[in-house]
Design a protein around this motif. Structure first.
Motif, short mmCIF file in Angstrom:
data_model
loop_
_atom_site.label_atom_id
_atom_site.label_comp_id
_atom_site.label_asym_id
_atom_site.label_seq_id
_atom_site.Cartn_x
_atom_site.Cartn_y
_atom_site.Cartn_z
N ALA A 1 0.84 -1.20 0.00
CA ALA A 1 0.00 0.00 0.00
C ALA A 1 0.88 1.25 0.00
O ALA A 1 1.92 1.29 0.67
CB ALA A 1 -0.91 0.01 1.22
N HIS A 2 0.46 2.28 -0.73
CA HIS A 2 1.27 3.50 -0.82
C HIS A 2 1.39 4.20 0.54
O HIS A 2 2.35 4.91 0.81
CB HIS A 2 0.69 4.46 -1.86
CG HIS A 2 -0.56 5.15 -1.41
ND1 HIS A 2 -1.81 4.54 -1.49
CD2 HIS A 2 -0.77 6.37 -0.86
CE1 HIS A 2 -2.72 5.37 -1.03
NE2 HIS A 2 -2.13 6.47 -0.64
N ASP A 3 0.40 3.97 1.40
CA ASP A 3 0.42 4.59 2.73
C ASP A 3 0.81 3.59 3.82
O ASP A 3 0.47 3.76 4.99
CB ASP A 3 -0.94 5.22 3.05
CG ASP A 3 -2.09 4.21 2.99
OD1 ASP A 3 -1.86 3.08 2.50
OD2 ASP A 3 -3.20 4.55 3.42
N SER A 4 1.51 2.51 3.44
CA SER A 4 1.93 1.52 4.43
C SER A 4 2.94 2.13 5.39
O SER A 4 3.57 3.16 5.09
CB SER A 4 2.54 0.30 3.73
OG SER A 4 3.74 0.65 3.08
N ALA A 5 3.13 1.48 6.52
CA ALA A 5 4.03 2.02 7.55
C ALA A 5 5.48 2.00 7.10
O ALA A 5 6.18 3.01 7.13
CB ALA A 5 3.86 1.24 8.85
#
Length: 344
Positions: free
Chosen positions: A322-326
């Motif tokens: 995901a582009h907003d992964s941690a």
């Protein structure tokens, strides 16, 4: 207006190839651009004035909203790239104008191309833009300071000239552009459509001047040595920028997440090479060879940035990241989708 936007998009897409073709043309016909040597400062001023036109007070407010990340990213840029430049000059035994040129481009702020690369790789574009703004505003002060410290062993560094020239071609045009944006508001949008064309034509002219001014020496053995140095400089910037942001994730995981790591990678590794070339031609006018590394960098970092952003995007798609992964965890995109289904 659509035709102007279409041409701007086309020019942006093929800019690297056009730069190479333009450089080759100016090598064989140096009279094409050599006339513009005394106007390089004005040309870059036009580019940065255009940058100012696209900025609003919200862009500066964003820096205040996430000061830690923006300041840390800017500091990383002004520490990593200058020191890597000095190290590479030592390893490859560069001296004189070429060493000065490599260090000068290393001391420059981040380039606007990094915003595009960050966007293409699904990085944090807002952070990228914020670091770019802050590093550019710091440039008139940081460049003379760093050059005096790191490059004085090669030549006498005209620190005062560097400061004044950087002030004239960086801060004044940006400030004027911001003021115009504030005064004219949305009317500026009619002009900003054409800004990519104006900026890229100005950069092409600067590159043409550098090639024309150095035509007799451009492909000497000493000058060609700058090519692997420039390539390693840029790639080391990416690697160390990414490594640094990964380290900062362990310190502050809420701020330096995967998208922010991408932004910092590009912000550290990509330089405002047009500024480097302009300052070399103005402050080191007696040795125009100092502008050559900036010209090589201008071509190379657009190629490497495009390749890296494309690889990063494909890598994330392949591993469902995901582009907003941690921290770029594989399968995080599927996990997010499953979580949404569970909630539904």
């Amino acid at each position: 207006m659509e035709k102007v936007k279409g041409f701007a998009d086309w020019l942006t897409k093929w800019f690297t190839a056009i730069v190479v073709a333009w450089a080759v043309f100016n090598y064989f016909v140096p009279a094409t651009s050599v006339w513009a040597k005394s106007y390089t400062g004005y040309l870059l001023g036009i580019v940065l004035f255009g940058m100012g036109l696209t900025l609003s007070l919200d862009d500066f407010a964003r820096i205040l909203k996430q000061p830690l990340m923006v300041i840390v990213g800017t500091v990383a840029h002004f520490v990593i790239m200058p020191l890597v430049a000095v190290l590479l000059c030592w390893i490859f035994r560069l001296d004189g104008p070429l060493a000065v040129g490599v260090i000068l481009v290393g001391c420059c702020p981040s380039g606007t191309s990094s915003n595009v690369m960050s966007y293409l790789s699904r990085g944090d574009v807002a952070l990228d833009v914020s670091i770019g703004i802050l590093s550019t505003l710091c440039a008139p002060f940081m460049i003379p300071l760093l050059m005096q410290w790191l490059a004085s062993q090669y030549v006498t560094v005209p620190a005062q000239s560097l400061f004044i020239n950087a002030l004239k071609v960086v801060l004044f045009p940006i400030a004027l552009g911001v003021v115009c944006h504030m005064v004219f508001g949305k009317k500026i949008e009619k002009v900003t459509v054409a800004l990519p064309i104006v900026s890229q034509v100005a950069i092409l002219l600067i590159i043409g001047v550098v090639v024309a001014a150095n035509q007799p020496k451009l492909f000497s053995a000493a000058t060609l040595m700058a090519i692997p140095v420039v390539m390693l400089h840029n790639l080391s910037g990416y690697a160390l920028g990414f490594g640094f942001s990964k380290l900062m994730y362990k310190v502050y995981p809420k701020g330096f997440r995967y998208a922010q790591q991408k932004a910092i990678t590009f912000e550290v590794g990509m330089q405002d090479s047009a500024l480097g070339a302009t300052l070399a031609l103005t402050s080191f006018a007696a040795t125009p060879l100092a502008a050559v590394p900036s010209t090589f960098f201008s071509v190379w970092h657009n190629i490497s940035g495009s390749v890296l952003s494309s690889w990063w995007r494909n890598h994330d798609d392949k591993h469902a990241i995901a582009h907003d992964s941690a921290n770029g965890e594989k399968g995080s995109l599927k996990a997010d989708a499953e979580d949404h289904e569970a909630v539904a």
